[in-house]
Design a protein around this motif. Structure first.
Motif, PDB file in Angstrom:
ATOM      1  N   LEU A  76      -8.916   6.807  -1.233  1.00 12.86           N
ATOM      2  CA  LEU A  76      -8.240   6.239  -0.860  1.00 12.86           C
ATOM      3  C   LEU A  76      -7.545   5.484   0.292  1.00 12.86           C
ATOM      4  O   LEU A  76      -7.444   4.731   1.542  1.00 12.86           O
ATOM      5  CB  LEU A  76      -7.130   4.899  -2.254  1.00 12.86           C
ATOM      6  N   ILE A  77      -7.369   6.961   0.759  1.00 16.09           N
ATOM      7  CA  ILE A  77      -6.875   7.406   2.791  1.00 16.09           C
ATOM      8  C   ILE A  77      -7.749   7.032   3.529  1.00 16.09           C
ATOM      9  O   ILE A  77      -6.814   6.160   4.256  1.00 16.09           O
ATOM     10  CB  ILE A  77      -6.331   8.994   2.380  1.00 16.09           C
TER      11      ILE A  77
ATOM     12  N   PHE B  86       2.620   6.733  -6.507  1.00 14.53           N
ATOM     13  CA  PHE B  86       1.587   7.504  -7.610  1.00 14.53           C
ATOM     14  C   PHE B  86       1.936   8.965  -7.496  1.00 14.53           C
ATOM     15  O   PHE B  86       2.167   9.659  -8.081  1.00 14.53           O
ATOM     16  CB  PHE B  86       0.039   7.309  -6.948  1.00 14.53           C
ATOM     17  N   VAL B  87       2.986   9.467  -6.051  1.00 14.02           N
ATOM     18  CA  VAL B  87       3.090  10.801  -5.318  1.00 14.02           C
ATOM     19  C   VAL B  87       4.467  11.289  -6.640  1.00 14.02           C
ATOM     20  O   VAL B  87       4.004  11.930  -7.069  1.00 14.02           O
ATOM     21  CB  VAL B  87       3.375  11.085  -4.431  1.00 14.02           C
TER      22      VAL B  87
ATOM     23  N   VAL C 248       1.060  -1.213   0.171  1.00 14.32           N
ATOM     24  CA  VAL C 248       0.173  -0.087   0.068  1.00 14.32           C
ATOM     25  C   VAL C 248       1.211   1.372   0.243  1.00 14.32           C
ATOM     26  O   VAL C 248       0.841   2.184  -0.025  1.00 14.32           O
ATOM     27  CB  VAL C 248      -1.291   0.084   1.274  1.00 14.32           C
ATOM     28  N   ASN C 249       1.983   1.390   0.593  1.00 17.80           N
ATOM     29  CA  ASN C 249       2.933   2.209   0.869  1.00 17.80           C
ATOM     30  C   ASN C 249       3.589   2.484  -0.694  1.00 17.80           C
ATOM     31  O   ASN C 249       3.655   3.451  -1.052  1.00 17.80           O
ATOM     32  CB  ASN C 249       3.524   2.391   1.984  1.00 17.80           C
ATOM     33  N   PHE C 250       4.075   0.831  -1.101  1.00 18.56           N
ATOM     34  CA  PHE C 250       4.633   1.661  -2.726  1.00 18.56           C
ATOM     35  C   PHE C 250       4.110   2.013  -3.092  1.00 18.56           C
ATOM     36  O   PHE C 250       4.445   2.829  -4.094  1.00 18.56           O
ATOM     37  CB  PHE C 250       4.747  -0.352  -2.160  1.00 18.56           C
TER      38      PHE C 250
ATOM     39  N   ASP D 184       2.649   6.283   4.307  1.00 22.73           N
ATOM     40  CA  ASP D 184       3.313   7.460   4.931  1.00 22.73           C
ATOM     41  C   ASP D 184       2.183   9.129   4.703  1.00 22.73           C
ATOM     42  O   ASP D 184       2.244  10.049   5.095  1.00 22.73           O
ATOM     43  CB  ASP D 184       4.512   7.928   3.929  1.00 22.73           C
ATOM     44  N   ILE D 185       1.762   8.952   2.871  1.00 22.02           N
ATOM     45  CA  ILE D 185       0.847   9.855   2.798  1.00 22.02           C
ATOM     46  C   ILE D 185      -0.928   9.961   3.217  1.00 22.02           C
ATOM     47  O   ILE D 185      -1.063   9.506   3.971  1.00 22.02           O
ATOM     48  CB  ILE D 185       0.249   9.691   1.023  1.00 22.02           C
ATOM     49  N   ASN D 186      -0.595  11.711   3.783  1.00 24.07           N
ATOM     50  CA  ASN D 186      -1.800  11.858   4.665  1.00 24.07           C
ATOM     51  C   ASN D 186      -2.825  13.286   3.756  1.00 24.07           C
ATOM     52  O   ASN D 186      -2.028  13.600   3.395  1.00 24.07           O
ATOM     53  CB  ASN D 186      -1.913  11.999   5.836  1.00 24.07           C
TER      54      ASN D 186
END
Length: 273
Positions: free
Chosen positions: A241-242, A152-153, A145-147, A252-254
């Motif tokens: 999705l977050i 994506f970012v 998921v983190n990958f 990590d993303i928020n």
């Protein structure tokens, strides 16, 4: 009988009558019960070490079926385009490299390893194929998921930046990577991760209508306005999705970070007005 099924039979017979071939295995759609009239045929052939220098794939293919093209693609596979435009992918390797089969386990699920077996005189092929049985790699993990979020970012920022520069064609190319990671996250959400590496395959059947429409909203033509909308939609999908995945996964993303991305995109919108 499909042309591909006839090809498979011809390849099996050719292997049985060719002293250079030690073993042959098939992979792809026809080993997963998904083969149809549009499917490729894909094989690994392992050749005797002391005979491999005499081997010519062009001559070998001529005995299978007539073809129009035979070449190496960017991944090192030998690709044949048969005369009726059916594709084949072939890997001709020395017998000593049969252990490469062990590396396939991390790529996905192999539901029927018996159908992968074509020919073998070494006694090594079946045990190697047996090792591929069982569940595939776990994709629904924090790491995956983190990958997907982080990549994506990476693709999103690059695509938006080159769009701001006026490189529309390059932005469209970056968008394909944005779509890939959005799709992997949608597959995580919908628990359809068996096709993680080839995420668009069978997408119309694998995703819900709602998720499919979301994915469709990230597509665009080579047009600045359409590209802007696609990047904007992709970011909104990721924000959803977050929210949807945060209770089950750590990443990590928020939303605070995606707000910064929105501001970055809004600068582009102002320039397009």
């Amino acid at each position: 009988m499909l042309f591909q099924e006839k090809l498979i039979e011809s390849i099996k017979k050719k292997c049985e009558n060719d002293r250079i071939v030690s073993a042959c295995m098939m992979y792809g759609s026809f080993t997963k019960g998904e083969g149809d009239q549009y499917s490729d045929v894909e094989f690994y052939l392992f050749l005797k070490e002391n005979e491999i220098h005499n081997f010519k794939s062009s001559e070998w293919m001529n005995d299978i079926a007539s073809y129009d093209l035979l070449f190496f693609n960017e991944f090192g596979s030998e690709v044949v385009v048969f005369s009726n435009l059916i594709r084949g992918e072939f890997h001709f390797l020395p017998e000593s490299e049969m252990d490469i089969i062990k590396t396939f386990k991390v790529t996905g699920v192999f539901p029927d390893t018996k159908s992968m077996f074509i020919y073998d005189i070494t006694g090594k092929l079946k045990p190697l194929l047996d090792e591929l049985k069982g569940e595939g790699p776990k994709r629904m993990t924090n790491d995956h998921v983190n990958f997907a979020f982080n990549n994506f970012v990476n693709a999103w920022i690059m695509g938006v930046n080159v769009l701001k520069r006026g490189e529309h064609a390059r932005s469209l190319e970056c968008l394909s990577y944005v779509q890939k990671y959005v799709l992997q996250l949608l597959r995580i959400q919908e628990k359809t991760t068996d096709r993680w590496l080839n995420a668009t395959k069978n997408l119309e059947a694998d995703l819900s209508d709602k998720a499919y429409r979301k994915y469709a909203s990230t597509t665009a033509k080579l047009d600045a306005g359409e590209l802007y909308n696609a990047y904007s939609n992709a970011l909104r999908i990721v924000e959803d999705l977050i929210h949807a995945l945060t209770s089950d996964y750590q990443f990590d993303i928020n939303r605070g970070f995606t707000n910064k991305l929105h501001s970055h995109l809004n600068d582009l919108f102002s320039s397009l007005e």
